[in-house]
Motif scaffolding. Sequence first.
Motif, short mmCIF file in Angstrom:
data_model
loop_
_atom_site.label_atom_id
_atom_site.label_comp_id
_atom_site.label_asym_id
_atom_site.label_seq_id
_atom_site.Cartn_x
_atom_site.Cartn_y
_atom_site.Cartn_z
N ALA A 5 30.46 35.85 57.31
CA ALA A 5 30.83 37.23 56.99
C ALA A 5 31.45 37.29 55.60
O ALA A 5 32.28 36.45 55.23
N LYS A 6 31.01 38.27 54.82
CA LYS A 6 31.49 38.39 53.45
C LYS A 6 32.69 39.34 53.38
O LYS A 6 32.82 40.27 54.17
N LEU A 7 33.54 39.05 52.42
CA LEU A 7 34.69 39.90 52.18
C LEU A 7 34.24 41.24 51.62
O LEU A 7 33.29 41.31 50.82
N GLU A 8 34.92 42.30 52.03
CA GLU A 8 34.57 43.64 51.58
C GLU A 8 35.57 44.13 50.55
O GLU A 8 36.77 43.90 50.66
N GLY A 9 35.06 44.83 49.53
CA GLY A 9 35.91 45.36 48.48
C GLY A 9 35.15 45.48 47.17
O GLY A 9 34.01 45.02 47.06
N ALA A 10 35.80 46.08 46.19
CA ALA A 10 35.19 46.21 44.87
C ALA A 10 34.94 44.82 44.28
O ALA A 10 35.76 43.92 44.45
N ARG A 11 33.81 44.68 43.60
CA ARG A 11 33.43 43.38 43.03
C ARG A 11 33.28 43.50 41.52
O ARG A 11 32.73 44.48 41.02
N TYR A 12 33.75 42.47 40.84
CA TYR A 12 33.69 42.44 39.39
C TYR A 12 33.30 41.04 38.91
O TYR A 12 33.66 40.04 39.55
N VAL A 13 32.61 41.00 37.79
CA VAL A 13 32.41 39.76 37.06
C VAL A 13 33.00 39.99 35.67
O VAL A 13 32.55 40.86 34.92
N VAL A 14 34.06 39.25 35.36
CA VAL A 14 34.80 39.46 34.13
C VAL A 14 34.61 38.24 33.23
O VAL A 14 34.92 37.11 33.63
N THR A 15 34.09 38.46 32.04
CA THR A 15 33.89 37.37 31.09
C THR A 15 35.11 37.21 30.19
O THR A 15 35.95 38.11 30.09
N ALA A 16 35.19 36.07 29.52
CA ALA A 16 36.37 35.75 28.72
C ALA A 16 36.57 36.72 27.55
O ALA A 16 37.69 36.85 27.04
N ASP A 17 35.51 37.41 27.11
CA ASP A 17 35.66 38.37 26.00
C ASP A 17 35.88 39.80 26.49
O ASP A 17 35.92 40.73 25.69
N ASP A 18 36.05 39.97 27.79
CA ASP A 18 36.31 41.28 28.37
C ASP A 18 37.79 41.60 28.26
O ASP A 18 38.65 40.73 28.46
N VAL A 19 38.11 42.86 27.99
CA VAL A 19 39.52 43.24 27.85
C VAL A 19 40.27 43.10 29.16
O VAL A 19 41.50 42.99 29.17
N MET A 20 39.55 43.10 30.29
CA MET A 20 40.19 42.97 31.59
C MET A 20 40.40 41.52 32.01
O MET A 20 40.98 41.26 33.06
N PHE A 21 39.95 40.59 31.21
CA PHE A 21 40.15 39.17 31.52
C PHE A 21 41.64 38.86 31.43
O PHE A 21 42.31 39.24 30.47
N PRO A 22 42.21 38.15 32.41
CA PRO A 22 43.66 37.89 32.40
C PRO A 22 44.09 37.11 31.16
O PRO A 22 43.57 36.03 30.88
N GLU A 23 45.03 37.67 30.45
CA GLU A 23 45.49 37.04 29.21
C GLU A 23 46.06 35.66 29.47
O GLU A 23 45.88 34.74 28.66
N ALA A 24 46.75 35.49 30.59
CA ALA A 24 47.37 34.19 30.88
C ALA A 24 46.32 33.09 30.99
O ALA A 24 46.58 31.94 30.61
N LEU A 25 45.13 33.41 31.49
CA LEU A 25 44.10 32.39 31.68
C LEU A 25 43.36 32.08 30.38
O LEU A 25 42.60 31.11 30.33
N ARG A 26 43.54 32.88 29.35
CA ARG A 26 42.97 32.54 28.05
C ARG A 26 43.71 31.36 27.42
O ARG A 26 43.16 30.66 26.57
N ARG A 27 44.96 31.16 27.84
CA ARG A 27 45.83 30.20 27.16
C ARG A 27 45.88 28.84 27.83
O ARG A 27 46.57 27.94 27.34
N ILE A 28 45.22 28.67 28.96
CA ILE A 28 45.32 27.40 29.67
C ILE A 28 44.31 26.39 29.13
O ILE A 28 43.32 26.77 28.50
N PRO A 29 44.55 25.10 29.35
CA PRO A 29 43.52 24.11 29.03
C PRO A 29 42.25 24.40 29.84
O PRO A 29 42.33 24.73 31.02
N MET A 30 41.11 24.32 29.21
CA MET A 30 39.82 24.58 29.86
C MET A 30 39.81 25.96 30.53
O MET A 30 39.63 26.08 31.75
N PRO A 31 39.97 27.03 29.76
CA PRO A 31 39.94 28.36 30.37
C PRO A 31 38.56 28.66 30.96
O PRO A 31 37.54 28.19 30.45
#
Length: 230
Positions: A5-31
């Motif tokens: 059974a699949k989870l229900e809800g809004a689905r997104y694919v966010v790339t690293a150059d998207d403004v909605m990409f979490p800023e904190a994850l841009r700064r980690i090793p191997m983002p």
Amino acid sequence: MNTQAKLEGARYVVTADDVMFPEALRRIPMPPEKLYVIGSLDALSIEGVAIVGARKATPYGRECVAKFAAMLAERDIPLVTGGARGCDAAALRSCVEHDGRAVVFLGGGCDVVYPSENTGLFQQVIEKGGAIVSEHEWDTPPLPFMFRARNRLTAGQSKAVFIIEAGLPSGTFSTADDALESDKEVFAMPGPITSPVSRGANRLIYQGATPIVDEETFSDQLYALCGITA
């Protein structure tokens, strides 16, 4: 073919150059290059606090993790976790019971929920305004190496990583290493020196992690991190 059974809800694919990409994850090793998200992107807009612990949690560990997760919910600080059995699941249950938001990073894709018994719990996370997240495509089956890689995302999306119970060695202990590599705070809950699931947490305290000995010390640390009181 995946018949889970699949989870229900809004689905997104966010790339690293998207403004909605979490800023904190841009700064980690191997983002990550992409994030696959079910739920609310707003839940990823601010850093939370990770609470992670042993899969074979003791009653002591589950009771304590429930208290600390409730404290995050009461302060509207997102809980970040890997959603595993034991301490992770206990933290999520307490979070949703107290109307808190959570961000769960999975090892595999979001449509191959692991552990499968947490599917209902993850659905509650989505319904409470949280998010289920993976760096892998929707139907990617979880493989052992993916969980170790996932831990860097859990640590990266957090202002601090709080280790409740951890053996030596363990994936939980490795999450603390990821936190240190990303310049995040590490908290640990002390436990009996005779308990195998407290060896890792006790060792982290010996190595300099901040010991959380009661609710007041956790509240003090949350104020120092986020400027938020109950």
